[in-house]
Motif scaffolding. Structure first.
Motif, PDB file in Angstrom:
ATOM      1  N   ASP A 155      -9.426  -5.940  -7.528  1.00 21.38           N
ATOM      2  CA  ASP A 155      -8.095  -6.485  -7.251  1.00 21.38           C
ATOM      3  C   ASP A 155      -7.941  -6.782  -5.762  1.00 21.38           C
ATOM      4  OD1 ASP A 155      -7.317  -6.089  -9.956  1.00 21.38           O
ATOM      5  OD2 ASP A 155      -6.745  -4.014  -9.508  1.00 21.38           O
ATOM      6  N   ARG A 156      -8.381  -5.849  -4.930  1.00 22.87           N
ATOM      7  CA  ARG A 156      -8.283  -6.038  -3.469  1.00 22.87           C
ATOM      8  C   ARG A 156      -9.122  -7.243  -3.049  1.00 22.87           C
ATOM      9  NH1 ARG A 156      -7.005  -4.748   1.391  1.00 22.87           N
ATOM     10  NH2 ARG A 156      -5.659  -3.016   0.961  1.00 22.87           N
ATOM     11  N   THR A 165     -11.810   4.596   2.810  1.00 22.83           N
ATOM     12  CA  THR A 165     -10.374   4.584   3.053  1.00 22.83           C
ATOM     13  C   THR A 165      -9.962   3.222   3.572  1.00 22.83           C
ATOM     14  OG1 THR A 165      -8.555   5.758   4.128  1.00 22.83           O
ATOM     15  CG2 THR A 165     -10.550   5.455   5.418  1.00 22.83           C
ATOM     16  N   ALA A 166      -8.728   2.875   3.293  1.00 27.18           N
ATOM     17  CA  ALA A 166      -8.194   1.666   3.905  1.00 27.18           C
ATOM     18  C   ALA A 166      -8.079   1.929   5.401  1.00 27.18           C
ATOM     19  CB  ALA A 166      -6.819   1.348   3.313  1.00 27.18           C
ATOM     20  N   GLN A 222      -5.323  -9.573  -4.956  1.00 33.60           N
ATOM     21  CA  GLN A 222      -4.297  -9.280  -5.954  1.00 33.60           C
ATOM     22  C   GLN A 222      -3.592  -7.943  -5.737  1.00 33.60           C
ATOM     23  OE1 GLN A 222      -3.493 -11.594  -8.395  1.00 33.60           O
ATOM     24  NE2 GLN A 222      -4.838 -12.821  -7.097  1.00 33.60           N
ATOM     25  N   THR A 223      -3.787  -7.314  -4.576  1.00 34.68           N
ATOM     26  CA  THR A 223      -3.248  -5.978  -4.343  1.00 34.68           C
ATOM     27  C   THR A 223      -1.752  -5.908  -4.624  1.00 34.68           C
ATOM     28  OG1 THR A 223      -4.970  -5.394  -2.770  1.00 34.68           O
ATOM     29  CG2 THR A 223      -2.912  -4.176  -2.613  1.00 34.68           C
ATOM     30  N   MET A 224      -0.967  -6.763  -4.018  1.00 32.67           N
ATOM     31  CA  MET A 224       0.484  -6.669  -4.189  1.00 32.67           C
ATOM     32  C   MET A 224       0.927  -7.078  -5.589  1.00 32.67           C
ATOM     33  SD  MET A 224       1.749  -5.045  -1.777  1.00 32.67           S
ATOM     34  CE  MET A 224       3.444  -5.149  -2.358  1.00 32.67           C
ATOM     35  N   ASP A 225       0.194  -7.972  -6.245  1.00 31.11           N
ATOM     36  CA  ASP A 225       0.518  -8.299  -7.637  1.00 31.11           C
ATOM     37  C   ASP A 225       0.372  -7.070  -8.521  1.00 31.11           C
ATOM     38  OD1 ASP A 225       1.021 -10.965  -7.003  1.00 31.11           O
ATOM     39  OD2 ASP A 225      -1.029 -11.590  -7.478  1.00 31.11           O
ATOM     40  N   VAL A 226      -0.702  -6.321  -8.319  1.00 35.97           N
ATOM     41  CA  VAL A 226      -0.939  -5.106  -9.096  1.00 35.97           C
ATOM     42  C   VAL A 226       0.143  -4.074  -8.788  1.00 35.97           C
ATOM     43  CG1 VAL A 226      -2.526  -3.148  -9.406  1.00 35.97           C
ATOM     44  CG2 VAL A 226      -3.427  -5.484  -9.298  1.00 35.97           C
ATOM     45  N   ILE A 227       0.423  -3.867  -7.508  1.00 31.77           N
ATOM     46  CA  ILE A 227       1.390  -2.845  -7.107  1.00 31.77           C
ATOM     47  C   ILE A 227       2.800  -3.205  -7.585  1.00 31.77           C
ATOM     48  CG2 ILE A 227       2.536  -1.816  -5.096  1.00 31.77           C
ATOM     49  CD1 ILE A 227      -0.251  -1.769  -3.779  1.00 31.77           C
ATOM     50  N   THR A 228       3.197  -4.457  -7.466  1.00 31.98           N
ATOM     51  CA  THR A 228       4.545  -4.815  -7.924  1.00 31.98           C
ATOM     52  C   THR A 228       4.663  -4.689  -9.438  1.00 31.98           C
ATOM     53  OG1 THR A 228       4.025  -7.188  -7.889  1.00 31.98           O
ATOM     54  CG2 THR A 228       5.092  -6.257  -5.943  1.00 31.98           C
ATOM     55  N   GLU A 236      -2.040   4.728  -3.347  1.00 36.56           N
ATOM     56  CA  GLU A 236      -3.341   5.350  -3.534  1.00 36.56           C
ATOM     57  C   GLU A 236      -4.319   4.306  -4.044  1.00 36.56           C
ATOM     58  OE1 GLU A 236      -4.655   9.743  -4.901  1.00 36.56           O
ATOM     59  OE2 GLU A 236      -2.998   8.872  -6.010  1.00 36.56           O
ATOM     60  N   PRO A 237      -5.003   3.611  -3.123  1.00 38.22           N
ATOM     61  CA  PRO A 237      -5.951   2.599  -3.597  1.00 38.22           C
ATOM     62  C   PRO A 237      -7.026   3.268  -4.457  1.00 38.22           C
ATOM     63  CG  PRO A 237      -6.176   2.945  -1.216  1.00 38.22           C
ATOM     64  CD  PRO A 237      -5.006   3.748  -1.668  1.00 38.22           C
ATOM     65  N   VAL A 238      -7.144   2.814  -5.683  1.00 42.33           N
ATOM     66  CA  VAL A 238      -8.066   3.437  -6.639  1.00 42.33           C
ATOM     67  C   VAL A 238      -9.485   3.454  -6.084  1.00 42.33           C
ATOM     68  CG1 VAL A 238      -9.002   3.291  -8.982  1.00 42.33           C
ATOM     69  CG2 VAL A 238      -6.582   2.799  -8.573  1.00 42.33           C
TER      70      VAL A 238
END
Length: 131
Positions: A17-18, A62-63, A22-28, A52-54
């Motif tokens: 996703d990252r 880590t980010a 698509q990070t924010m699409d997944v989180i939203t 918590e990034p999977v």
């Protein structure tokens, strides 16, 4: 939250996703589940969020502080637009992706990172350096 408990709700993306942006699409999408169940704004006062990034859980990856801040800031903006200014300002958003004594100082200096959700590192003596 409706039962009087403090809830830690976790959101985060997988590595694919990252990489696909698509990070924010997944989180939203994940946040919409919370919004659907916490219709009364007062219930949000019993909620803590953790990004918590999977892809970072238990991997030692880590980010970067900048990446984590970017997501925390975008999440806070999303909350402001979709819930309220009050909730966005008051909610604690923790970072939970492989926090260590080596990266905690840089992460906690970011304005939208309100603390940490520490997993495996809490079982090691170095955990006290994170605190």
């Amino acid at each position: 939250a409706s039962k009087g408990l403090t809830v830690v709700g976790c959101v985060g993306e997988k590595l694919g996703d990252r990489e696909d942006g698509q990070t924010m699409d997944v989180i939203t999408s994940q946040m919409k589940g919370y919004v659907d169940h916490l219709k009364d704004e007062k219930l949000w006062s019993s909620m803590v969020l953790a990004y918590e990034p999977v892809w970072a859980i238990g991997t030692g990856k880590t980010a970067s502080p900048e990446q984590a801040q970017e997501i925390h800031g975008e999440l806070r903006e999303w909350i402001k637009k979709n819930i309220s200014d009050n909730v966005a300002n008051d909610i604690r958003i923790l970072y939970g992706g492989s926090v260590t004594e080596d990266n905690c100082d840089a992460l906690v200096k970011k304005p939208d990172i309100d603390g940490f959700l520490v997993g495996g590192a809490s079982l090691k003596a170095q955990f006290l350096k994170i605190c």
